[in-house]
Design a protein around this motif. Sequence first.
Motif, PDB file in Angstrom:
ATOM      1  N   GLY A  25      -3.096   3.769 -21.285  1.00 33.22           N
ATOM      2  CA  GLY A  25      -2.413   4.955 -20.473  1.00 33.22           C
ATOM      3  C   GLY A  25      -2.557   4.411 -18.991  1.00 33.22           C
ATOM      4  N   CYS A  26      -1.522   4.608 -17.868  1.00 32.96           N
ATOM      5  CA  CYS A  26      -1.806   4.193 -16.727  1.00 32.96           C
ATOM      6  C   CYS A  26      -1.265   5.035 -15.925  1.00 32.96           C
ATOM      7  CB  CYS A  26      -0.738   2.863 -16.592  1.00 32.96           C
ATOM      8  SG  CYS A  26      -0.968   1.556 -17.357  1.00 32.96           S
ATOM      9  N   ALA A  27      -1.433   4.978 -14.472  1.00 30.31           N
ATOM     10  CA  ALA A  27      -0.928   5.929 -13.500  1.00 30.31           C
ATOM     11  C   ALA A  27      -1.246   5.519 -12.170  1.00 30.31           C
ATOM     12  CB  ALA A  27      -1.681   7.330 -13.443  1.00 30.31           C
ATOM     13  N   VAL A  28      -0.200   5.857 -11.215  1.00 32.47           N
ATOM     14  CA  VAL A  28      -0.318   5.453  -9.925  1.00 32.47           C
ATOM     15  C   VAL A  28      -0.624   6.671  -8.828  1.00 32.47           C
ATOM     16  CG1 VAL A  28       1.085   4.366  -8.101  1.00 32.47           C
ATOM     17  CG2 VAL A  28       1.147   3.583 -10.426  1.00 32.47           C
ATOM     18  N   ALA A  29      -1.301   6.519  -8.038  1.00 29.32           N
ATOM     19  CA  ALA A  29      -1.435   7.352  -6.972  1.00 29.32           C
ATOM     20  C   ALA A  29      -1.020   6.690  -5.518  1.00 29.32           C
ATOM     21  CB  ALA A  29      -2.762   8.104  -6.891  1.00 29.32           C
ATOM     22  N   ARG A  30      -0.518   7.564  -4.766  1.00 26.64           N
ATOM     23  CA  ARG A  30      -0.107   6.930  -3.205  1.00 26.64           C
ATOM     24  C   ARG A  30      -0.895   7.621  -2.153  1.00 26.64           C
ATOM     25  NH1 ARG A  30       6.115   6.621  -2.511  1.00 26.64           N
ATOM     26  NH2 ARG A  30       5.710   4.841  -3.959  1.00 26.64           N
ATOM     27  N   ASN A  31      -1.194   6.851  -1.233  1.00 26.84           N
ATOM     28  CA  ASN A  31      -1.596   7.421   0.161  1.00 26.84           C
ATOM     29  C   ASN A  31      -0.599   7.209   1.164  1.00 26.84           C
ATOM     30  OD1 ASN A  31      -2.256   4.761   0.925  1.00 26.84           O
ATOM     31  ND2 ASN A  31      -4.556   4.842   0.632  1.00 26.84           N
ATOM     32  N   GLN A  32      -0.969   7.083   2.534  1.00 27.11           N
ATOM     33  CA  GLN A  32      -0.014   6.799   3.424  1.00 27.11           C
ATOM     34  C   GLN A  32       0.420   5.327   3.363  1.00 27.11           C
ATOM     35  OE1 GLN A  32      -2.314   8.203   6.740  1.00 27.11           O
ATOM     36  NE2 GLN A  32      -1.435  10.305   6.689  1.00 27.11           N
ATOM     37  N   SER A  33      -0.220   4.394   2.882  1.00 30.63           N
ATOM     38  CA  SER A  33       0.032   3.018   3.014  1.00 30.63           C
ATOM     39  C   SER A  33       0.199   2.425   1.902  1.00 30.63           C
ATOM     40  CB  SER A  33      -0.861   2.361   4.249  1.00 30.63           C
ATOM     41  OG  SER A  33      -2.238   2.511   3.478  1.00 30.63           O
ATOM     42  N   ASP A  34      -0.484   2.788   0.691  1.00 29.16           N
ATOM     43  CA  ASP A  34      -0.725   1.944  -0.640  1.00 29.16           C
ATOM     44  C   ASP A  34      -0.491   2.862  -1.755  1.00 29.16           C
ATOM     45  OD1 ASP A  34      -1.462  -0.707   0.709  1.00 29.16           O
ATOM     46  OD2 ASP A  34      -3.056   0.573   1.367  1.00 29.16           O
ATOM     47  N   ASP A  35       0.164   2.084  -2.913  1.00 32.14           N
ATOM     48  CA  ASP A  35      -0.082   2.500  -4.110  1.00 32.14           C
ATOM     49  C   ASP A  35      -1.205   1.992  -5.000  1.00 32.14           C
ATOM     50  OD1 ASP A  35       2.447   4.107  -4.024  1.00 32.14           O
ATOM     51  OD2 ASP A  35       3.693   2.302  -4.466  1.00 32.14           O
ATOM     52  N   PHE A  36      -1.655   2.938  -5.799  1.00 33.29           N
ATOM     53  CA  PHE A  36      -2.813   2.370  -6.562  1.00 33.29           C
ATOM     54  C   PHE A  36      -2.515   2.705  -7.927  1.00 33.29           C
ATOM     55  CE2 PHE A  36      -4.635   3.433  -2.305  1.00 33.29           C
ATOM     56  CZ  PHE A  36      -5.425   2.610  -2.172  1.00 33.29           C
ATOM     57  N   LEU A  37      -2.442   1.474  -9.036  1.00 30.34           N
ATOM     58  CA  LEU A  37      -2.382   1.690 -10.212  1.00 30.34           C
ATOM     59  C   LEU A  37      -3.404   1.739 -11.040  1.00 30.34           C
ATOM     60  CD1 LEU A  37      -0.386   1.329 -12.821  1.00 30.34           C
ATOM     61  CD2 LEU A  37      -0.628  -1.052 -12.563  1.00 30.34           C
ATOM     62  N   VAL A  38      -3.835   2.365 -11.835  1.00 32.46           N
ATOM     63  CA  VAL A  38      -5.083   2.374 -12.775  1.00 32.46           C
ATOM     64  C   VAL A  38      -4.477   2.410 -14.350  1.00 32.46           C
ATOM     65  CG1 VAL A  38      -7.081   3.566 -13.463  1.00 32.46           C
ATOM     66  CG2 VAL A  38      -6.358   3.591 -11.269  1.00 32.46           C
ATOM     67  N   CYS A  39      -4.815   1.115 -14.879  1.00 31.56           N
ATOM     68  CA  CYS A  39      -4.591   1.216 -16.485  1.00 31.56           C
ATOM     69  C   CYS A  39      -5.838   1.327 -17.224  1.00 31.56           C
ATOM     70  CB  CYS A  39      -3.681  -0.088 -16.782  1.00 31.56           C
ATOM     71  SG  CYS A  39      -1.974  -0.080 -16.173  1.00 31.56           S
TER      72      CYS A  39
END
Length: 182
Positions: free
Chosen positions: A149-163
């Motif tokens: 199961g994976c998800a992405v969150a974004r801040n003002q400059s980057d995407d963060f993928l967690v699997c």
Amino acid sequence: MRRGRIQTIFAAGAIALAIAATATSAGGRAPTNRFATELLEVHNSERSQFGAPELQWSQKLAREAQQWAHVLAREGRMRHASNDERSGAGENLWMGQAGAYSARYMVEAFAAEKRHFKPGTFPHISRTGNWRDVGHYTQVVWHGTREVGCAVARNQSDDFLVCRYWPAGNTYGAEVKRLARR
């Protein structure tokens, strides 16, 4: 353009914007949005090439990954959740410039480590002598892992993928070898 980065460990102040990578069908076994579907497809393509069984999508793991991705986006840095925080699940992390990378690219960053992989008994599985140089890849293709199961969150400059992976891979003393391609 900044290249994406992955974080190594096995067993980031901005507003977080979630990319919907956690929605699944009613049965909870197949993602219903294109981003999550692509994440699963790339994982399973790598596993097929390695000779490992396909992974099933886990809504539970995706929800947990989403929660952690939001933490990373708020902090603006990558760090792994503790083993307790992830309930023993395996974890791969990636970050890169917001909106610049596809799901395929993100997972292929984990898979790119296969260039250093050598069959053996964990942790002696890297041509470099350091298992961390292949640890994301081996988690992706770990034979005993059945769900992701994976998800992405974004801040003002980057995407963060967690699997997140269940059961976790990269187990000390376990044999890791490529099987015949299916």
